[in-house]
Design a protein around this motif. Structure first.
Motif, PDB file in Angstrom:
ATOM      1  N   GLY A   1       2.774   1.294  -3.336  1.00  0.00           N
ATOM      2  CA  GLY A   1       1.971   1.004  -4.518  1.00  0.00           C
ATOM      3  C   GLY A   1       2.526  -0.135  -5.353  1.00  0.00           C
ATOM      4  O   GLY A   1       2.691  -0.007  -6.572  1.00  0.00           O
TER       5      GLY A   1
ATOM      6  N   ASN B 230       2.943  -3.734  -7.339  1.00  0.00           N
ATOM      7  CA  ASN B 230       2.192  -4.748  -8.084  1.00  0.00           C
ATOM      8  C   ASN B 230       2.599  -6.136  -7.616  1.00  0.00           C
ATOM      9  O   ASN B 230       3.437  -6.271  -6.711  1.00  0.00           O
TER      10      ASN B 230
ATOM     11  N   THR C  25      -9.031   1.185  -8.264  1.00  0.00           N
ATOM     12  CA  THR C  25      -7.645   1.557  -8.529  1.00  0.00           C
ATOM     13  C   THR C  25      -6.728   0.546  -7.835  1.00  0.00           C
ATOM     14  O   THR C  25      -7.163  -0.220  -6.962  1.00  0.00           O
ATOM     15  N   GLN C  26      -5.440   0.559  -8.195  1.00  0.00           N
ATOM     16  CA  GLN C  26      -4.481  -0.350  -7.584  1.00  0.00           C
ATOM     17  C   GLN C  26      -4.433  -0.144  -6.075  1.00  0.00           C
ATOM     18  O   GLN C  26      -4.420  -1.100  -5.304  1.00  0.00           O
ATOM     19  N   GLU C  27      -4.430   1.111  -5.651  1.00  0.00           N
ATOM     20  CA  GLU C  27      -4.372   1.406  -4.213  1.00  0.00           C
ATOM     21  C   GLU C  27      -5.629   0.918  -3.509  1.00  0.00           C
ATOM     22  O   GLU C  27      -5.564   0.352  -2.415  1.00  0.00           O
TER      23      GLU C  27
ATOM     24  N   ILE D  90       0.836  -1.207   0.000  1.00  0.00           N
ATOM     25  CA  ILE D  90       0.000   0.000   0.000  1.00  0.00           C
ATOM     26  C   ILE D  90       0.870   1.256   0.000  1.00  0.00           C
ATOM     27  O   ILE D  90       0.638   2.194  -0.765  1.00  0.00           O
TER      28      ILE D  90
END
Length: 532
Positions: free
Chosen positions: A37, A39, A389-391, A34
């Motif tokens: 960020g 992957n 979103t990714q977050e 987190i």
């Protein structure tokens, strides 16, 4: 307490630091994902970076131990653990965190050097239990890390003045990593109280020092017999690294090398480090939530300790091969339970809890998914990723999984704990005992390094690939792969592995280095004068 036991306890503290260093990341990776960020690949790198360092260290550890001594290399290893813990706790970027973890991985060479040292100061009749102390300390380190992570997580959720003053509530993951400084410093200090390996001293023509150390370990008559036997086994003297490698890969050593590779690869390819290093992540997949996942990870540590103690009690009674077969069979069954449980799971955000779903994301972005049933975790996660979103996905995945999944979580827990118990009873302690036993004195360091490289390389791939496997193959496919490799390992061990229980290192050198596996089993240690 005997001198040999005291030395083994001190050296095996490296196993505790390793266990702590390796498994503390299980509670950290979610926070760093987190904060930075990350992957799936980057999460895998944070977890697996130490093992990448371990691969490099494995190339050098054995030859350095043969050149400079076991104790000297162990001191260097302890210093690396200290540096890594400090740098990890203060890392400000993803790259610096990976680099700090990589430095700690260079210290993972303790996994190869500690069993070597312990085997060289222990008697034949107690060597299995003594070397297993290192594995017990690894399990204690794992458990301590899980408990520390849970404790720090609970403290971070409170508002105690001293917690706020120390920044535990804000820098939770940094405290998880930084606390390792304490056992690492203790390990470094205690290594100054142990002697060098007497076998290494004899190999380097320092007989007087070796006699002094052996006199602490055994009676005077046994010292003379032992020194005579070691002289015979090392009569070729210390070999250059390339000569030792050539001998290791030569025809007479082929059986020993194959046995080492089978055991070394089997220990990691069955997925144990995916379970250890991603324990909370795995439990979150069963929908128990973050706090409960950390609690269940503590149970992983407890089971580790219990079954490692059981293995230590039985390894010199039942032998190495029976424990390996029992453990591998247990891994197959446990992975089948886990895969079967998740194969029957379904995923659906319930309509009657839509308010909770919208509250998590502070929007109704997931409204099209409410009431939609998914038959596997991959489809459900992909649907979430398309709308978050990714977050947001990283922050809310655990809570959304808890709301959506319908699975027998208790059966999953039984499968995971059964897997850990099977490993702790067999592959964990037995591998290091076998590797410290089967290779000749003159090339033991190089040989263990070569097997260590294979072991670490497989471990690195397992850790790096696990987040990707979860995202693309799903948890059913991932666990099925681990179970399949365990089944293959069971067949190879049953077919090829001889029993080494009750034989001195010099007896095993003669039997395994020249004769076939069947000769090892038939060899009578009582007829050989070289018994410690």
């Amino acid at each position: 307490m005997s001198h040999a036991l005291r030395y083994a306890l001190i050296v095996s503290l490296g196993g505790f630091v390793f266990g702590f260093d390796a498994s503390v990341i299980s509670g950290v990776v979610g926070f760093t994902a987190i904060e930075f960020g990350l992957n799936e690949f980057q999460q895998g790198m944070v977890v697996s970076a130490p093992t990448l360092g371990a691969i490099i260290a494995s190339f050098l550890a054995g030859s350095l131990a043969d050149r400079f001594g076991r104790r000297t290399v162990l001191k260097l290893i302890a210093a690396l653990y200290v540096v890594s813990a400090i740098c990890s706790a203060f890392a400000t970027t993803y790259f610096l965190l990976v680099l700090a973890r990589f430095i700690g991985g260079l210290a993972f060479a303790s996994l190869h050097i500690a069993p070597m040292y312990i085997a060289e100061v222990a008697s034949a009749r107690s060597r299995g239990r003594m070397v297993s102390i290192n594995q017990l300390n690894i399990m204690l380190g794992f458990s301590a890390a899980y408990f520390a992570n849970y404790l720090i997580l609970q403290l971070s959720a409170g508002d105690l003045p001293w917690v706020v003053a120390l920044g535990i509530d804000v820098h939770t993951w940094r405290w998880m990593l930084g606390i390792e400084i304490v056992p690492a410093l203790m390990y470094l200090a205690l290594l100054y109280t142990i002697p060098e390996s007497p076998r290494w001293l004899l190999l380097n023509d320092r007989e007087q020092e070796a006699r002094g150390i052996f006199s602490r370990l055994m009676s005077r008559n046994e010292v003379e017999v032992q020194i005579a036997c070691i002289r015979e086994s090392v009569s070729e003297g210390r070999q250059a690294v390339l000569d030792a490698v050539r001998r290791l890969f030569g025809r007479p050593m082929r059986l020993v090398l194959v046995l080492g590779l089978i055991v070394g690869v089997s220990q990691q390819i069955t997925g144990i480090n995916a379970v250890y290093f991603y324990a909370p992540t795995i439990f979150e997949q069963s929908g128990v939530g973050t706090d409960a996942a950390f609690v269940q990870a503590v149970w992983v540590g407890i089971i580790n300790i219990v079954f490692t103690l059981l293995a230590m009690a039985l390894i010199d009674r039942l032998g190495r091969k029976p424990l390996m077969l029992i453990g591998l069979a247990g891994v197959v069954v446990s992975m089948a339970i886990c895969a079967g449980s998740f194969s029957r799971a379904s995923y659906e955000l319930p309509e009657n809890r839509a308010g909770e779903v919208f509250a998590l994301t502070e929007s109704e972005v997931l409204k099209p998914l409410v009431g939609v049933r998914f038959e596997n975790d991959v489809a459900f996660k992909n649907a979430l990723k398309q709308r978050l979103t990714q977050e947001e996905y990283l922050s809310h995945q655990s809570a959304l999984m808890q709301l959506a999944i319908d699975v027998n979580a208790k059966l999953v827990l039984i499968g995971i704990l059964g897997f850990v118990a099977s490993f702790a009873f067999s592959l964990g302690p037995v591998m290091w005992v076998l590797l410290s036993e089967i290779f000749p004195n003159t090339i033991r360091g190089v040989a263990i390094s070569c097997i260590g490289v294979a072991n670490s390389a497989v471990s690195y791939v397992v850790q790096l690939a696990f987040p990707w496997e979860l995202a693309h193959l799903g948890i059913v496919g991932t666990f099925s792969i681990y179970g399949g490799f365990a089944l293959l390992g069971f067949v190879l061990v049953a077919w090829l592995l001889p029993e080494t229980r009750g034989k001195t290192l010099e007896q095993l050198e003669k039997a395994l280095g020249v004769k076939s596996a069947s000769n090892v089993v038939a060899h009578d240690p009582q007829k050989n004068a070289c018994a410690v």
